[in-house]
Design a protein around this motif. Structure first.
Motif, PDB file in Angstrom:
ATOM      1  N   ASP A 132       0.828  -1.205   0.000  1.00 18.69           N
ATOM      2  CA  ASP A 132       0.000   0.000   0.000  1.00 18.69           C
ATOM      3  C   ASP A 132       0.865   1.260   0.000  1.00 18.69           C
ATOM      4  O   ASP A 132       0.534   2.257  -0.635  1.00 18.69           O
ATOM      5  N   PHE A 134       3.910   1.552  -1.156  1.00 16.43           N
ATOM      6  CA  PHE A 134       4.702   1.690  -2.395  1.00 16.43           C
ATOM      7  C   PHE A 134       4.004   0.925  -3.523  1.00 16.43           C
ATOM      8  O   PHE A 134       4.519  -0.084  -4.011  1.00 16.43           O
ATOM      9  N   PRO A 135       2.829   1.384  -3.931  1.00 18.66           N
ATOM     10  CA  PRO A 135       2.003   0.611  -4.881  1.00 18.66           C
ATOM     11  C   PRO A 135       2.646   0.431  -6.246  1.00 18.66           C
ATOM     12  O   PRO A 135       2.524  -0.638  -6.845  1.00 18.66           O
ATOM     13  N   ASP A 136       3.330   1.449  -6.733  1.00 14.88           N
ATOM     14  CA  ASP A 136       3.912   1.355  -8.079  1.00 14.88           C
ATOM     15  C   ASP A 136       4.979   0.269  -8.132  1.00 14.88           C
ATOM     16  O   ASP A 136       5.007  -0.554  -9.049  1.00 14.88           O
ATOM     17  N   GLU A 137       5.843   0.271  -7.119  1.00 13.31           N
ATOM     18  CA  GLU A 137       6.943  -0.696  -7.121  1.00 13.31           C
ATOM     19  C   GLU A 137       6.454  -2.107  -6.880  1.00 13.31           C
ATOM     20  O   GLU A 137       6.944  -3.058  -7.467  1.00 13.31           O
ATOM     21  N   SER A 138       5.449  -2.250  -6.009  1.00 10.83           N
ATOM     22  CA  SER A 138       4.963  -3.606  -5.729  1.00 10.83           C
ATOM     23  C   SER A 138       4.241  -4.167  -6.944  1.00 10.83           C
ATOM     24  O   SER A 138       4.325  -5.345  -7.228  1.00 10.83           O
ATOM     25  N   ALA A 139       3.531  -3.297  -7.702  1.00 10.85           N
ATOM     26  CA  ALA A 139       2.843  -3.771  -8.896  1.00 10.85           C
ATOM     27  C   ALA A 139       3.849  -4.209  -9.944  1.00 10.85           C
ATOM     28  O   ALA A 139       3.663  -5.204 -10.648  1.00 10.85           O
ATOM     29  N   ALA A 140       4.966  -3.476 -10.034  1.00 12.59           N
ATOM     30  CA  ALA A 140       5.982  -3.808 -11.028  1.00 12.59           C
ATOM     31  C   ALA A 140       6.818  -4.999 -10.594  1.00 12.59           C
ATOM     32  O   ALA A 140       7.282  -5.785 -11.423  1.00 12.59           O
TER      33      ALA A 140
END
Lengths: 144, 72
Positions: A132, A134-140
């Motif tokens: 939650d 660091f959403p961008d990094e976790s999605a990538a």
């Protein structure tokens, strides 16, 4: 969602976690003491101490994991290039509490829980908190 | 007579099953690990109290706890 908001949500959701901090490359990004209505504070003067202590615990746990893995046949040693590459979380029973350190994306989230927490749930909540925050990094970074 | 044998055999089986269940209930569950290390491949290393490195890991964890509790 900011790190502070993610930490606040974590404390609101979890019944076991009393206190939590997020450490990112040597800096405390978010911290919230238990029983403070989840109010996340800015980093304070004790940050250096907590970062060093968490790092010391993590490095030793990583080394222990490598040694134990080697004793089991060395299957976990393949591909390991640094001391903490193969460790994902550490759970230490402290009699009246449990300390959990979880690593994701080069960051550590450290939680102090009640004794004998629902471990699977606590680990899930900690992973969710980092995702939650660091959403961008976790999605990538998450494997599909 | 035959019916009596069948009933006795049934009772014996039931008594044996009850004894097994009772023994399993009395058996203590394995102690929770003092330290648990979760690896990125999903496996875990469980270290019981008294195993090498557990004392050091607990000492470092206590240090981290004290530092964590000091953060405000």
């Amino acid at each position: 969602m900011t790190v502070a908001e993610a930490v606040r949500d974590l404390l609101a959701v979890s019944t076991d976690i009393r206190q939590v901090i997020v450490v990112d490359h040597g800096a405390v990004l978010g911290a919230a003491p238990g029983g403070d209505d989840g109010a996340a504070d800015a980093p304070g003067r004790d940050d250096v101490r907590v970062v060093a202590a968490v790092d010391g615990l993590w490095q030793m746990a990583a080394l222990t994991a490598r040694l134990e893995s080697a004793a089991d046949g060395g299957a976990h040693l393949e591909g390991v290039t640094d001391c903490g590459a193969n460790l994902e979380h550490v759970v230490v029973d402290l009699d009246d509490a449990t300390l959990i350190v979880l690593e994701a994306g080069g960051r550590h989230i450290v939680a102090l829980t009640a004794p004998d927490p629902a471990l699977g749930l606590a680990l899930f909540d900690l992973r969710t908190c980092l995702a939650d925050a660091f959403p961008d990094e976790s999605a990538a970074g998450e494997p599909v | 007579m035959r019916l009596r044998s069948v009933v006795l055999a049934g009772l014996a089986v039931a008594a044996t099953a009850a004894a097994v269940v009772a023994r399993r209930r009395r058996r203590p569950s394995p102690p929770a690990p003092a330290v648990l290390l979760g690896l990125t491949d999903g496996s875990t290393v469980r270290l019981a109290a008294g195993e090498p490195s557990v004392a050091d890991l607990r000492a470092r964890a206590s240090e981290a706890r004290a530092a964590l509790e000091a953060v405000r």
